[in-house]
Enzyme design. Structure first.
Site, PDB file in Angstrom:
ATOM      1  N   SER A 273      55.378 -13.655 -27.234  1.00 26.17           N
ATOM      2  CA  SER A 273      54.152 -13.206 -27.738  1.00 26.17           C
ATOM      3  C   SER A 273      53.534 -11.830 -26.817  1.00 26.17           C
ATOM      4  CB  SER A 273      53.218 -14.217 -27.345  1.00 26.17           C
ATOM      5  OG  SER A 273      51.628 -13.745 -27.493  1.00 26.17           O
TER       6      SER A 273
ATOM      7  N   HIS B 276      55.041 -13.151 -32.337  1.00 26.14           N
ATOM      8  CA  HIS B 276      54.196 -14.053 -33.498  1.00 26.14           C
ATOM      9  C   HIS B 276      52.888 -13.099 -33.706  1.00 26.14           C
ATOM     10  CE1 HIS B 276      51.396 -16.083 -30.280  1.00 26.14           C
ATOM     11  NE2 HIS B 276      51.246 -14.884 -30.192  1.00 26.14           N
TER      12      HIS B 276
ATOM     13  N   ASP C 222      51.696 -20.808 -28.739  1.00 23.23           N
ATOM     14  CA  ASP C 222      52.652 -21.081 -30.118  1.00 23.23           C
ATOM     15  C   ASP C 222      54.289 -21.211 -29.730  1.00 23.23           C
ATOM     16  OD1 ASP C 222      53.564 -20.932 -32.699  1.00 23.23           O
ATOM     17  OD2 ASP C 222      53.567 -18.664 -32.719  1.00 23.23           O
TER      18      ASP C 222
END
Length: 225
Positions: free
Chosen positions: A20, A47, A142
């Protein structure tokens, strides 16, 4: 070394790498450091929020410019091959079924698309103990559920050392929730990847395997206290 909680994957491993915040730099480094005969498929996923307006083609070009391996955004149904870095389409989840690439807009209620969790879970189901899921720098969580799925299906999980990450939150969440098999700084990951893929890349890679396994073991012990 006999007491280490570490192991090698089954033959023909597949590497899934998610990141990320700070991920462009981290993934660029990995792309530049893997050898041109790396004997496994590698998936890179940075992401993004659903329907992001960010121009993503630039990220693909950056990774392509850094890597001696082919870097592709595959087509639906492409067979997953060794020695290739795969990246997702814009605003689509990427997965694997029957060793072929799949894309999906669903579930569309998730904040992230493409999602690290989606890729890790799909690969864990498909490759079982051949899957190696890796979480790098980033915010939030995530990829954490995807790591847990990898562990459940017999695969191997790896986290970047939080104190080495541009943003430590994502690797910290990995450590708190999955207890990865290996924990190490980014600069050593290509050596670990080659050791796990049984590629004789450099003389230090066995030592990296040992040290990153020991680091994971120390962290597990500290978290149990």
């Amino acid at each position: 070394m006999a007491n280490l909680e570490a192991r090698y994957p089954a033959d023909k491993p597949v590497f899934l790498v998610g990141a990320s915040a700070g991920g462009v730099k981290a993934l660029s480094y990995l792309a530049s450091a893997l050898p041109d005969d790396f004997p496994a498929p590698v998936f890179f996923l940075l992401h993004r929020r659903r329907q992001s307006k960010t121009k993503k083609g630039l990220f693909l070009k950056i990774i392509q410019s850094k890597s001696v391996l082919p870097v592709v955004v595959p087509n639906e149904g492409d067979v997953v091959k060794s020695g290739v870095i795969y990246m997702p389409r814009d605003d689509m989840h990427i997965g694997i079924n029957d060793n072929r690439i799949t894309f999906s807009a669903y579930p569309d209620d998730q904040e992230w698309r493409p999602s690290i969790n989606f890729l890790f879970k799909a690969a864990a189901r498909e490759y079982q103990d051949r899957a190696i899921s890796v979480l790098l720098t980033g915010k939030l969580d995530d990829g954490v559920e995807g790591l847990k799925a990898t562990t459940f299906h017999g695969g191997i999980t790896i986290a970047q050392s939080p104190d080495d990450a541009y943003d430590p939150h994502l690797p910290l969440n990995a450590l708190l929730n999955d207890h990865p098999v290996f924990v190490l700084p980014l600069q050593d990951m290509p050596k670990l990847f080659c050791e796990l893929a049984r590629h004789p890349f450099c003389k230090e890679q066995k030592q990296v395997w040992k040290e990153s396994a020991e680091a994971a073991k120390r962290i597990k012990a500290a978290l149990r206290m």
